[in-house]
Design a protein around this motif. Structure first.
Motif, PDB file in Angstrom:
ATOM      1  N   LEU A   3       0.829  -1.209   0.000  1.00 51.30           N
ATOM      2  CA  LEU A   3       0.000   0.000   0.000  1.00 51.30           C
ATOM      3  C   LEU A   3       0.864   1.261   0.000  1.00 51.30           C
ATOM      4  CD1 LEU A   3      -2.787  -1.053   2.551  1.00 51.30           C
ATOM      5  CD2 LEU A   3      -2.951  -0.941   0.061  1.00 51.30           C
ATOM      6  N   THR A   4       2.007   1.191   0.670  1.00 43.15           N
ATOM      7  CA  THR A   4       2.940   2.319   0.675  1.00 43.15           C
ATOM      8  C   THR A   4       3.470   2.582  -0.726  1.00 43.15           C
ATOM      9  OG1 THR A   4       3.591   1.869   2.960  1.00 43.15           O
ATOM     10  CG2 THR A   4       5.089   3.209   1.639  1.00 43.15           C
ATOM     11  N   ILE A   5       3.800   1.492  -1.431  1.00 41.29           N
ATOM     12  CA  ILE A   5       4.258   1.629  -2.819  1.00 41.29           C
ATOM     13  C   ILE A   5       3.164   2.267  -3.669  1.00 41.29           C
ATOM     14  CG2 ILE A   5       4.939   0.350  -4.890  1.00 41.29           C
ATOM     15  CD1 ILE A   5       6.226  -1.730  -3.042  1.00 41.29           C
ATOM     16  N   SER A   6       1.921   1.843  -3.442  1.00 40.03           N
ATOM     17  CA  SER A   6       0.799   2.360  -4.215  1.00 40.03           C
ATOM     18  C   SER A   6       0.609   3.857  -3.991  1.00 40.03           C
ATOM     19  CB  SER A   6      -0.476   1.603  -3.830  1.00 40.03           C
ATOM     20  OG  SER A   6      -1.594   2.163  -4.458  1.00 40.03           O
ATOM     21  N   LYS A   7       0.785   4.297  -2.746  1.00 38.96           N
ATOM     22  CA  LYS A   7       0.569   5.707  -2.435  1.00 38.96           C
ATOM     23  C   LYS A   7       1.541   6.607  -3.187  1.00 38.96           C
ATOM     24  CE  LYS A   7      -1.449   4.818   2.101  1.00 38.96           C
ATOM     25  NZ  LYS A   7      -1.248   4.866   3.564  1.00 38.96           N
ATOM     26  N   LYS A   8       2.703   6.074  -3.505  1.00 41.29           N
ATOM     27  CA  LYS A   8       3.679   6.850  -4.273  1.00 41.29           C
ATOM     28  C   LYS A   8       3.217   7.082  -5.704  1.00 41.29           C
ATOM     29  CE  LYS A   8       7.674   5.010  -1.733  1.00 41.29           C
ATOM     30  NZ  LYS A   8       8.947   4.254  -1.890  1.00 41.29           N
ATOM     31  N   GLN A   9       2.267   6.226  -6.156  1.00 39.75           N
ATOM     32  CA  GLN A   9       1.841   6.288  -7.550  1.00 39.75           C
ATOM     33  C   GLN A   9       0.527   7.054  -7.739  1.00 39.75           C
ATOM     34  OE1 GLN A   9       3.763   4.923  -9.956  1.00 39.75           O
ATOM     35  NE2 GLN A   9       5.240   4.396  -8.365  1.00 39.75           N
ATOM     36  N   ARG A  10       0.038   7.660  -6.672  1.00 37.55           N
ATOM     37  CA  ARG A  10      -1.272   8.311  -6.757  1.00 37.55           C
ATOM     38  C   ARG A  10      -1.341   9.362  -7.862  1.00 37.55           C
ATOM     39  NH1 ARG A  10      -3.915   7.330  -1.650  1.00 37.55           N
ATOM     40  NH2 ARG A  10      -3.736   5.062  -1.534  1.00 37.55           N
ATOM     41  N   GLY A  11      -0.246   9.963  -8.180  1.00 32.98           N
ATOM     42  CA  GLY A  11      -0.266  11.015  -9.197  1.00 32.98           C
ATOM     43  C   GLY A  11       0.021  10.513 -10.591  1.00 32.98           C
ATOM     44  N   SER A  12       0.289   9.214 -10.746  1.00 34.71           N
ATOM     45  CA  SER A  12       0.634   8.686 -12.073  1.00 34.71           C
ATOM     46  C   SER A  12      -0.615   8.506 -12.920  1.00 34.71           C
ATOM     47  CB  SER A  12       1.360   7.353 -11.930  1.00 34.71           C
ATOM     48  OG  SER A  12       0.516   6.411 -11.312  1.00 34.71           O
ATOM     49  N   SER A  13      -0.412   8.277 -14.218  1.00 32.01           N
ATOM     50  CA  SER A  13      -1.545   8.095 -15.116  1.00 32.01           C
ATOM     51  C   SER A  13      -2.258   6.794 -14.808  1.00 32.01           C
ATOM     52  CB  SER A  13      -1.058   8.073 -16.577  1.00 32.01           C
ATOM     53  OG  SER A  13      -0.236   6.938 -16.793  1.00 32.01           O
ATOM     54  N   LYS A  14      -3.496   6.677 -15.251  1.00 32.62           N
ATOM     55  CA  LYS A  14      -4.335   5.537 -14.899  1.00 32.62           C
ATOM     56  C   LYS A  14      -3.816   4.236 -15.481  1.00 32.62           C
ATOM     57  CE  LYS A  14      -9.168   4.096 -14.828  1.00 32.62           C
ATOM     58  NZ  LYS A  14     -10.533   4.462 -15.151  1.00 32.62           N
TER      59      LYS A  14
END
Length: 455
Positions: A118-129
């Motif tokens: 989940l921590t890794i995922s939070k880093k990607q919140r701003g990336s494209s879909k």
């Protein structure tokens, strides 16, 4: 000295007039006191709940992305079953403390691994879909997590199988059930009146082009199948759907077997099925069987219950409201055998909400309500009366029905088991009483005979 587990009601200890047990002792038998639970269990349950809550919270929104999501989904399904058995049915790994410690360590690791992903995922919140730009370090962490999950998952699967076996043994339930049936005794189905009406409303609503599909989900013993039976035999459903099928799916039911069960339920002779399969050897069996099912259901308003769906195979079981292709063989989806647009409906029962959702699509999902009111008590008494063959008459327990239904957590399977256990205790008590009276009579006869001899 009275046990600390014995409670007092209305200032005095009450007893069951049928079996002589104190009512508080009976309640204690229904649900084991937490004071007697092994220390390992006291820490394991909160750890499991932490994982389940974290998973549910992160997956509340659709299209949530994080590494290894599919693996965590399978793990969560297994833990749901195990956690429910521990908290609601007193499953304690048959006293195997090593197994408990191993499970506790696995769950702690799962919580840690889920948090990392989940921590890794939070880093990607701003990336494209459609693109996740993981750093090399994050990719390494995800790979390490996957390797650890692959080591943990077989143990969870094994434990889940043991739990399900324990539940079958505890409640004396056989897997050898009839796989297609539509005959149920409505008089023995208690509760869920309002919920049944709500589900029926979803089934009969106007849908000129599609198919109304609903799911009933819940852990073992929550009453999924019984609720579906209540709906299946209701007057409104029987009046609305001229054709109704009940198909028990089961874990070992593959594509061909499922379709053959449906055709058998529809009254199609086996010889006719085999003749149709021989018409064109180039066609796949599943495609031909799907076409036969489609023909039997065509232009009919039907209701089909697919009961006890254990394993969903994608895309075969998914999106039951899909139309068949016009220019391809019908082999890819169960949906192709289900005609649309005639006001028909499907009910899915499954212990896994995620699996039911895949089949139901945009349809409604329901969970059976717990029987914590009079209906639960009626079920308890009915189970008692089935064993004894006598009406339940005990004013002391009647006054404590709320306490007993809550101790059973409103679970139909627990209420049935409690009623059955009490009935067996009553029968045993009566046998002992008869035996004691017989022994007393024999002793009196012997004493009288001895007195006459001495005289």
């Amino acid at each position: 000295m009275a046990s600390s587990n014995i409670k007092r009601f209305n200032g005095r200890r009450q007893k069951c007039g049928l079996c002589g047990f104190s009512t508080s002792s009976l309640i204690a038998c229904i649900k084991m006191s937490e004071d007697n639970v092994q220390p390992e269990m006291k820490t394991l349950s909160p750890e499991m709940k932490t994982f389940i809550d974290n998973y549910n919270r992160e997956n509340e929104q659709d299209n949530v992305r994080y590494p290894l999501k599919d693996m965590f989904e399978q793990i969560k399904s297994d833990l749901d079953t195990i956690y429910d058995a521990i908290t609601s049915h007193q499953y304690f790994f048959r006293g195997d403390t090593d197994k408990m410690r191993e499970m506790r360590e696995s769950v702690r690791n799962l919580n840690e691994l889920l948090n990392k992903c989940l921590t890794i995922s939070k880093k990607q919140r701003g990336s494209s879909k459609n693109c996740l730009n993981y750093s090399p370090a994050d990719l390494f962490r995800a790979k390490t997590a996957r390797d650890k999950l692959q080591k943990i998952m077989p143990g969870l699967k094994e434990t889940r199988a043991e739990v399900e076996k324990y539940m079958m043994e505890k409640f004396n339930i056989s897997k050898d059930v009839q796989w297609t049936s539509g005959d149920f005794d409505e008089s023995k189905i208690y509760g869920w009146d309002d919920q049944a009406k709500e589900i029926i409303k979803s089934l009969v609503k106007e849908n000129k082009e599609g198919l109304n599909v609903v799911g009933i989900v819940g852990m073992f013993g929550t009453g999924k199948t019984t609720l579906a039976q209540k709906i299946f035999v209701s007057d409104e459903v029987m009046d609305h759907f001229p054709l109704r099928l009940w198909v028990w799916v089961s874990e070992k039911c593959d594509r061909e077997e499922l379709l053959r069960r449906m055709l058998d339920n529809l009254g199609v002779e086996e010889d006719h099925i085999e003749d149709m399969l021989k018409v064109d050897p180039k066609l796949k069996k599943v495609g031909v069987l799907l076409f036969l099912v489609h023909l039997e259901l065509l232009r009919k308003r039907y209701l089909i219950v697919f009961d006890d769906v254990v394993k969903v195979e994608e895309p075969w079981h998914c999106e039951l409201d899909k139309e068949p292709p016009e220019d391809k063989e019908w082999t890819g989806r169960l949906a192709y055998g289900l005609p649309k647009g005639y006001g028909s409906a499907i009910i899915i029962t499954s212990s896994k909400e995620d699996d039911a959702r895949k089949m139901v699509g945009a349809g409604d999902i329901f969970t059976p309500e717990r029987l914590l009111k009079e209906d639960g008590w009626t079920l308890f008494k009915s189970s008692f009366e089935e064993v004894t063959g006598k009406p339940f008459e005990d004013t002391n327990l009647e006054n404590l029905w709320k306490e007993i239904t809550h101790k059973c957590d409103g679970l139909p399977i627990a209420l049935k088991a409690a009623g059955k256990s009490m009935a067996e205790a009553v029968i045993q008590k009566e046998k002992e009483k008869v035996q004691a009276e017989k022994q007393k009579e024999e002793e009196a006869i012997k004493a009288e005979s001895s007195d006459q001899s001495n005289a």
